[in-house]
Enzyme design. Structure first.
Site, short mmCIF file in Angstrom:
data_model
loop_
_atom_site.label_atom_id
_atom_site.label_comp_id
_atom_site.label_asym_id
_atom_site.label_seq_id
_atom_site.Cartn_x
_atom_site.Cartn_y
_atom_site.Cartn_z
CB SER A 189 79.04 34.33 -46.28
OG SER A 189 77.25 34.04 -45.42
CE1 TYR A 202 79.34 39.62 -45.57
CE2 TYR A 202 77.52 38.07 -45.96
CZ TYR A 202 78.48 38.36 -45.41
OH TYR A 202 79.48 37.67 -44.89
CG ASN A 203 72.52 38.31 -48.89
OD1 ASN A 203 72.91 37.82 -47.38
ND2 ASN A 203 71.29 38.15 -48.52
CB ALA A 204 75.02 41.47 -54.35
CE LYS A 206 81.55 37.76 -47.72
NZ LYS A 206 82.88 37.49 -47.76
#
Length: 280
Positions: A189, A202-204, A206
């Site tokens: 992402s 979520y950021n971590a 991805k």
């Protein structure tokens, strides 16, 4: 007059010789470039011939995974569909066959479990006899501020599915993909590159996916292609607000949905905050 005629003749001869030399130098280079284009560039530019290829797709019951299954089907590939919801998978398989997939396989499995990930790969190879593409697509979103979390240990599920849910099937599929000189396609992402508030886990996850598969590409590149997808906003259950909530349960968060779908809201400093300060 004689001198001028001689000079003109010399210049004319020089020009013809020069032109001949240019052509002699140009034609082999042009031929070589054309040959390289035909043999090495055009086949890839035209796209891979997927007819009869076998593609295993995780997270295939909805969203990006479902639509990738349909695209592979349109190109004549056989698809093995993996997710936890068998009923949804069977509906996707039916549509895939209608769109042109010669054969489909439904494999209900929880790929966060290493044994089930192994089973999904082995059942695919046992059914089709080979594996050409692995599409590691399954994922879950998280949507809350870190300080509002009431059950932090539950967010391990985000890493389990987004990261390990890609790594496990990749591990077991790799020998078959090397044998077929196949392709790994993983859905990361843009969030793995751009930090956005409310999406820390979520950021971590991805970001971990991106770095892992960049490294894997360096390791297996000559034998297996690695394609890392980094989409932005895509309409799906995730972008409609479904994700891990602050209590650790999966549900729908209408506020988070509106933040993601309405730029006028998402630009509010409460959701997107940057700082120029540096820890020293």
């Amino acid at each position: 007059m004689a001198r001028q005629t001689l000079t003109n003749g010399f210049l004319s001869g020089f020009m013809h010789v020069g032109l001949a030399l240019v052509l002699l130098a140009y034609l082999p280079i042009a031929f070589l470039c054309r040959l390289v284009y035909r043999l090495l560039i055009r086949p890839f530019a035209a796209g891979e011939d997927l007819r009869g290829k076998v593609v295993l797709i995780t997270g295939a019951s909805s969203g990006i995974g479902e639509n990738l299954a349909y695209e592979y089907a349109r190109k004549g590939a056989c698809v093995a569909l993996v997710a936890r919801t068998e009923i949804a998978l069977r509906a996707v398989a039916k549509t895939a066959r209608e769109l042109g997939a010669p054969d489909t396989l439904v494999v209900p499995a929880d790929i966060t479990n290493v044994d089930e990930a192994k089973r999904a790969v082995e059942e695919t190879v046992a059914h089709f006899g080979k594996l050409n593409h692995l599409v590691a697509n399954a994922g879950v979103w998280s949507s809350c501020f870190f300080e509002e979390i009431t059950n932090v240990s539950a967010f391990q599920n985000v890493m389990d599915l987004n990261f390990w849910g890609a790594v496990y099937p990749t591990y077991f599929a790799l020998p078959y993909l090397k044998a077929s000189r196949g392709n790994i396609v993983v859905t990361a992402s843009v969030a793995g590159r751009v930090p956005v508030a409310r999406m820390s886990f979520y950021n971590a996850s991805k970001a971990a996916v991106i770095r892992f598969y960049e490294t894997l590409r360096a390791e297996v590149g000559p034998h297996v292609r690695v394609t890392i997808l980094m989409p932005g906003y895509v309409v799906s259950n995730l972008t409609m607000g479904k994700g891990v909530q602050k209590d650790g349960n999966v549900g729908f968060d209408e506020e988070a949905r509106d933040v993601r779908t309405h730029p006028s809201i998402s630009l509010n400093h409460r959701y997107f905050h940057s700082s120029s300060s540096v820890d020293r």
